[in-house]
Design a protein around this motif. Structure first.
Motif, PDB file in Angstrom:
ATOM      1  N   ASP A  27      98.140  50.480  95.337  1.00  0.00           N
ATOM      2  CA  ASP A  27      97.314  50.155  94.163  1.00  0.00           C
ATOM      3  C   ASP A  27      97.375  51.279  93.133  1.00  0.00           C
ATOM      4  OD1 ASP A  27      96.597  47.744  95.178  1.00  0.00           O
ATOM      5  OD2 ASP A  27      94.675  48.410  96.004  1.00  0.00           O
ATOM      6  N   PHE A  28      97.378  52.497  93.623  1.00  0.00           N
ATOM      7  CA  PHE A  28      97.428  53.676  92.754  1.00  0.00           C
ATOM      8  C   PHE A  28      98.715  53.672  91.914  1.00  0.00           C
ATOM      9  CE2 PHE A  28      98.931  58.127  92.284  1.00  0.00           C
ATOM     10  CZ  PHE A  28      97.917  58.637  91.487  1.00  0.00           C
ATOM     11  N   PHE A  29      99.865  53.427  92.564  1.00  0.00           N
ATOM     12  CA  PHE A  29     101.140  53.412  91.827  1.00  0.00           C
ATOM     13  C   PHE A  29     101.214  52.234  90.847  1.00  0.00           C
ATOM     14  CE2 PHE A  29     102.793  56.225  95.276  1.00  0.00           C
ATOM     15  CZ  PHE A  29     103.236  57.251  94.449  1.00  0.00           C
ATOM     16  N   GLN A  30     100.644  51.085  91.265  1.00  0.00           N
ATOM     17  CA  GLN A  30     100.636  49.934  90.349  1.00  0.00           C
ATOM     18  C   GLN A  30      99.853  50.281  89.088  1.00  0.00           C
ATOM     19  OE1 GLN A  30     102.205  47.219  90.377  1.00  0.00           O
ATOM     20  NE2 GLN A  30     102.902  46.915  92.475  1.00  0.00           N
ATOM     21  N   ALA A  31      98.712  50.946  89.279  1.00  0.00           N
ATOM     22  CA  ALA A  31      97.865  51.304  88.136  1.00  0.00           C
ATOM     23  C   ALA A  31      98.559  52.311  87.227  1.00  0.00           C
ATOM     24  CB  ALA A  31      96.538  51.867  88.636  1.00  0.00           C
ATOM     25  N   LYS A  32      99.371  53.195  87.812  1.00  0.00           N
ATOM     26  CA  LYS A  32     100.061  54.232  87.016  1.00  0.00           C
ATOM     27  C   LYS A  32     101.240  53.654  86.235  1.00  0.00           C
ATOM     28  CE  LYS A  32      97.491  57.689  88.023  1.00  0.00           C
ATOM     29  NZ  LYS A  32      96.525  58.088  87.004  1.00  0.00           N
ATOM     30  N   GLY A  33     101.777  52.516  86.699  1.00  0.00           N
ATOM     31  CA  GLY A  33     102.883  51.879  85.966  1.00  0.00           C
ATOM     32  C   GLY A  33     104.099  52.779  85.855  1.00  0.00           C
ATOM     33  N   ASN A  34     104.439  53.154  84.598  1.00  0.00           N
ATOM     34  CA  ASN A  34     105.668  53.934  84.350  1.00  0.00           C
ATOM     35  C   ASN A  34     105.491  55.444  84.530  1.00  0.00           C
ATOM     36  OD1 ASN A  34     107.363  51.756  83.681  1.00  0.00           O
ATOM     37  ND2 ASN A  34     106.360  51.590  81.687  1.00  0.00           N
ATOM     38  N   GLU A  35     104.288  55.878  84.847  1.00  0.00           N
ATOM     39  CA  GLU A  35     103.994  57.315  84.874  1.00  0.00           C
ATOM     40  C   GLU A  35     104.603  58.015  86.093  1.00  0.00           C
ATOM     41  OE1 GLU A  35      99.873  59.719  84.986  1.00  0.00           O
ATOM     42  OE2 GLU A  35      99.740  57.769  83.972  1.00  0.00           O
ATOM     43  N   ASN A  36     105.120  59.260  85.886  1.00  0.00           N
ATOM     44  CA  ASN A  36     105.536  60.106  87.010  1.00  0.00           C
ATOM     45  C   ASN A  36     104.296  60.809  87.555  1.00  0.00           C
ATOM     46  OD1 ASN A  36     108.282  59.615  87.018  1.00  0.00           O
ATOM     47  ND2 ASN A  36     108.699  61.104  85.417  1.00  0.00           N
ATOM     48  N   PHE A  43      96.940  63.777  95.726  1.00  0.00           N
ATOM     49  CA  PHE A  43      95.875  64.307  96.591  1.00  0.00           C
ATOM     50  C   PHE A  43      94.545  64.362  95.838  1.00  0.00           C
ATOM     51  CE2 PHE A  43      99.075  67.031  99.254  1.00  0.00           C
ATOM     52  CZ  PHE A  43      99.479  65.887  99.929  1.00  0.00           C
ATOM     53  N   GLU A  44      94.627  64.887  94.589  1.00  0.00           N
ATOM     54  CA  GLU A  44      93.402  65.065  93.794  1.00  0.00           C
ATOM     55  C   GLU A  44      92.740  63.724  93.489  1.00  0.00           C
ATOM     56  OE1 GLU A  44      94.286  67.146  90.191  1.00  0.00           O
ATOM     57  OE2 GLU A  44      94.610  69.051  91.240  1.00  0.00           O
ATOM     58  N   GLN A  45      93.560  62.805  92.917  1.00  0.00           N
ATOM     59  CA  GLN A  45      92.966  61.562  92.403  1.00  0.00           C
ATOM     60  C   GLN A  45      92.493  60.618  93.513  1.00  0.00           C
ATOM     61  OE1 GLN A  45      94.983  59.729  89.142  1.00  0.00           O
ATOM     62  NE2 GLN A  45      94.755  61.548  87.892  1.00  0.00           N
ATOM     63  N   LEU A  46      93.115  60.732  94.690  1.00  0.00           N
ATOM     64  CA  LEU A  46      92.676  59.872  95.802  1.00  0.00           C
ATOM     65  C   LEU A  46      91.699  60.602  96.726  1.00  0.00           C
ATOM     66  CD1 LEU A  46      95.939  57.903  96.739  1.00  0.00           C
ATOM     67  CD2 LEU A  46      94.102  57.250  95.208  1.00  0.00           C
ATOM     68  N   HIS A  47      91.295  61.842  96.310  1.00  0.00           N
ATOM     69  CA  HIS A  47      90.350  62.649  97.097  1.00  0.00           C
ATOM     70  C   HIS A  47      90.816  62.845  98.533  1.00  0.00           C
ATOM     71  CE1 HIS A  47      87.886  62.054  93.631  1.00  0.00           C
ATOM     72  NE2 HIS A  47      87.731  60.755  93.862  1.00  0.00           N
ATOM     73  N   LEU A  48      92.108  63.155  98.693  1.00  0.00           N
ATOM     74  CA  LEU A  48      92.643  63.416 100.034  1.00  0.00           C
ATOM     75  C   LEU A  48      92.479  64.908 100.300  1.00  0.00           C
ATOM     76  CD1 LEU A  48      95.881  61.216  99.791  1.00  0.00           C
ATOM     77  CD2 LEU A  48      93.603  60.551 100.527  1.00  0.00           C
ATOM     78  N   THR A  49      91.338  65.252 100.850  1.00  0.00           N
ATOM     79  CA  THR A  49      90.979  66.677 100.944  1.00  0.00           C
ATOM     80  C   THR A  49      91.267  67.259 102.328  1.00  0.00           C
ATOM     81  OG1 THR A  49      88.760  65.922 101.469  1.00  0.00           O
ATOM     82  CG2 THR A  49      89.188  66.531  99.176  1.00  0.00           C
ATOM     83  N   THR A  50      91.400  66.424 103.352  1.00  0.00           N
ATOM     84  CA  THR A  50      91.605  66.976 104.698  1.00  0.00           C
ATOM     85  C   THR A  50      93.095  67.073 105.007  1.00  0.00           C
ATOM     86  OG1 THR A  50      91.602  64.805 105.745  1.00  0.00           O
ATOM     87  CG2 THR A  50      89.461  65.877 105.476  1.00  0.00           C
TER      88      THR A  50
END
Length: 718
Positions: A27-36, A43-50
């Motif tokens: 879902d994250f990549f779909q939302a980003k579309g053409n963005e690198n 890690f930051e945007q999905l709050h993957l902290t562990t």
């Protein structure tokens, strides 16, 4: 606060499994579309902290890369693999955002998220890019181009403010209201029903922009609402003046030379039998004894194509409409009123031109001979179905000898038809008695009695005979192009489902064997359920297993009627295919004319089938509207009913007393979490295992009657 949040995320982190994180990343990549996107950013945007979550994320990224879902453009920089295969097909819009794309080649539907829809509208032809996707994940795509708009007009209610307006639609395919600039309002006011055309939908705009094409009147007024139903289905609600003017110029007089060319049936006993409110009498029956136990029966059909020549403005309008539309309180005719109710209508005591199939039948209703001829007739009497029924039941009244003989012959024809594998569905029709303002006063049921069946049987015989005359050719010869009414065998998987479903009630059904075997098995089932509480339910489910009849020049027979050849010849006042059949029949019989273009006539058949479906949908919507209007007076009252439909959003319930249908929304079944079981037509409670099945008896209370949405809401009475 920061520490609390971190704790919460760590806790959440422990709970996230591989599938959940995979879905999140996709879902994250779909939302980003053409963005690198860098790994750090993920890690930051999905709050993957562990640490475990970060390691799991890197594993999944490697999988997604391998499966071509993403590209790694440089070390730890990722990009959605946007463009897959390009395809063309049809876009299906849903107001809940679950849009889909149906490929031209008939493959599986592909999900199109709202953000990737390019504002395509329902049924638009589009070109899409098909994303590379992960196994087990729904196929997904993005609209690249709208090739052809299917529908850009909508019906709704205006809400006008000082500087602008909106059209509020009840259309289930459009989630957004339509913005209307003040100068495109055409004088519309708040509360007016209007037809609005979308003129643009800017990329970044949430709402499409439209202009008012027509003001239908005040919402809630009967005339307005009936016109709105027609407009909603793209059906005409007024008759073009130039077409009416062309009809007014057609002379009443029948030239003497035309009469001389025809077989004269004016002296033969002839009558029409129609509904009491009918004005367009399409067909008449004549009968006379020929002695030696033989009868001559004439099926006389209005000779519409004598008056309506191919390619004229009247013909083009009839072709475009393809059918008359019968709403609850009105008929929207295919032909101008002067033609359908006056010139062509087989009115009593008036000389009329007809196209007739003349049969010689013996006492056992066996056809000894038949011929198709242009005739002149004069109807002696206009019967309503009720009047004819009275004569059949009492043996007394006008033309009792002729009516009783026709009834006797029709019953034998009917018996033979069912013995040969015709299906015997008898559905109850809901009718309304309405006052002069269109307000429904009472609901009643229309049943098919002997008088209806008498007319039906001779019309079927005429239609079949016409189809056989053109379609049945000697071996080695090719039949000429002709429009047939075709009906395919039931879908095998639907038949299997039906057999499984009725098994629960202790009934059996054949799902393999010859066409006749299958038909006889279905008829046996319909006979077995007669009078039982599950009769209506099993009839409904059986009808759903059937295909829809349609028009085509490629004849495959008519399964439901059990005929190898069948066409529509008997209703040219209200159906365009019958006009096509009349013209081609005349061409092929009179001139031994050459065959016509297959491509042209198949396109006309497809158009006629589509318009027939639209008309049926509009007719149903008008009945639904009147049901809701009728039930407005009964909010709060309690009724017994049966579950007539089961969907993922709730239960449809039909009331026994008046056949009005309403819904119990699934959110109101709050004693459990209910899941939809499509195969078994039921909702099943997850915890308590309570099941609501199609056909179950329920007691309900009328909770709400929403005229705007044509929707009745019921509440379950414990």
């Amino acid at each position: 606060m920061g520490k609390k949040k971190e704790k919460r995320e760590k806790k959440a982190g422990k709970r996230m499994n591989k599938k959940q994180l995979t879905d999140l990343l996709m879902d994250f990549f779909q939302a980003k579309g053409n963005e690198n996107v860098t790994l750090k950013k993920i890690f930051e945007q999905l709050h993957l902290t562990t640490h475990p979550l970060k390691m799991l994320c890197m594993d999944i990224l490697a999988d997604l890369k391998e499966e071509d879902y993403i590209n790694e453009t440089e070390r730890h920089v990722y990009h959605l693999h946007q463009r897959g295969v390009e395809m063309t097909g049809r876009f299906v819009r849903k107001s809940n955002g679950k849009n889909s794309f149906i490929p031209d080649d008939g493959g599986d539907p592909i999900f199109i998220a709202e953000r990737n829809s390019a504002h395509a509208m329902n049924n638009d032809r589009v070109r899409i890019a098909y994303f590379a996707r992960r196994r087990g994940r729904a196929a997904e795509g993005e609209v690249l181009e709208i090739l052809e708009r299917a529908n850009d007009t909508f019906v709704g209610t205006l809400e006008v403010t000082k500087g602008y307006a909106f059209l509020l639609t009840e259309n289930r395919t459009l989630a957004n209201d339509i913005f209307i600039p003040k100068d495109k309002l055409k004088g519309g006011k708040t509360g007016d029903k209007a037809v609005v055309k979308i003129i643009e939908w800017p990329d970044k705009a949430k709402n499409p922009i439209g202009q008012v094409m027509d003001i239908l009147g005040r919402a809630g007024e009967n005339n307005t609402e009936m016109h709105a139903i027609l407009a909603e289905f793209g059906l005409p609600y007024s008759y073009p003046k130039n077409v009416e003017a062309a009809a007014d110029k057609i002379p009443d007089e029948i030239p003497a030379e035309e009469i001389a060319r025809r077989e004269d049936f004016r002296a033969v006993t002839t009558f029409t039998i129609d509904p009491k409110d009918a004005k367009d009498f399409d067909d008449a029956l004549s009968i006379r004894s020929l002695g030696n136990g033989l009868w001559e029966v004439g099926v006389h059909i209005a000779d519409v194509t004598y008056y309506v020549k191919e390619g004229t403005v009247i013909d083009k309008e009839a072709e475009r409409r393809a059918t008359s539309v019968y709403l609850v309180d009105r008929t929207i005719p295919m032909l101008p009123e002067r033609l359908c109710n006056l010139l062509c209508s087989l009115r009593p005591d008036e000389e009329k031109l007809a196209y007739s199939v003349i049969f010689t039948l013996n006492d056992k209703a066996e056809v000894r001979a038949s011929r198709i001829v242009h005739t002149i007739i004069k109807s002696d009497r206009r019967f309503t179905y009720e009047e004819a029924q009275q004569v059949i039941e009492t043996g007394e009244g006008d033309y009792k000898f002729e009516l009783l003989e026709l009834d006797r012959l029709a019953k034998q024809l009917r018996e033979k038809r069912f013995a040969n594998g015709a299906l015997e569905f008898e559905r109850i029709e809901v009718k309304f008695e309405i006052d002069e303002k269109g307000k429904p006063l009472r609901v009643y049921f229309k049943e098919s009695k002997d008088a209806n069946k008498l007319v039906e049987e001779f019309m079927l015989l005429a239609n079949r005979t016409v189809a056989e005359t053109i379609g049945k050719v000697p071996k080695g010869k090719k039949a000429k192009i002709f429009p047939y009414r075709i009906h395919e065998l039931p879908d095998p998987s639907k038949l299997d489902n039906l057999a499984q479903f009725i098994g629960r009630f202790g009934y059996k059904l054949r799902t393999a064997g010859s066409q006749t075997d299958l038909s006889k098995s279905i008829n046996r089932l319909l006979k077995d359920v007669k009078g039982k509480k599950e009769e209506n339910l099993i009839e409904t489910v059986s009808i759903r297993a059937m295909q829809k009849a349609r028009y085509s020049v490629h004849n495959i027979g008519h399964y439901g009627l059990g005929f190898d050849y069948y066409t529509h010849f008997t209703s040219p006042i209200r159906r365009y295919p019958d006009m096509m059949v009349h013209r081609l029949l005349t061409k092929y019989l009179d001139e031994h004319g050459r065959t016509v273009s297959e491509k042209k006539y198949e396109a006309l058949c497809e158009h006629s089938s589509d318009m027939e479906q639209l008309a049926a949908n509009a007719e149903r919507a008008s009945v639904k509207y009147k049901q809701v209007e009728f039930m407005q007076e009964h909010v709060g009252q309690t009724y017994d009913g049966v579950i007539s439909g089961v969907t993922e959003w709730g239960l449809y319930v039909e009331l026994n007393e008046n056949k009005c249908e309403g819904m119990i929304p699934i959110r109101d079944l709050d004693d459990d979490y209910y899941e939809y079981d499509e195969k078994n037509y039921c909702l099943r409670g997850r915890r308590k295992k309570h099941v609501y099945s199609l056909g179950d008896a329920l007691t309900v209370q009328v909770a709400r009657a929403n005229l705007e949405k044509k929707q009745l809401d019921f509440a379950l009475v414990d």
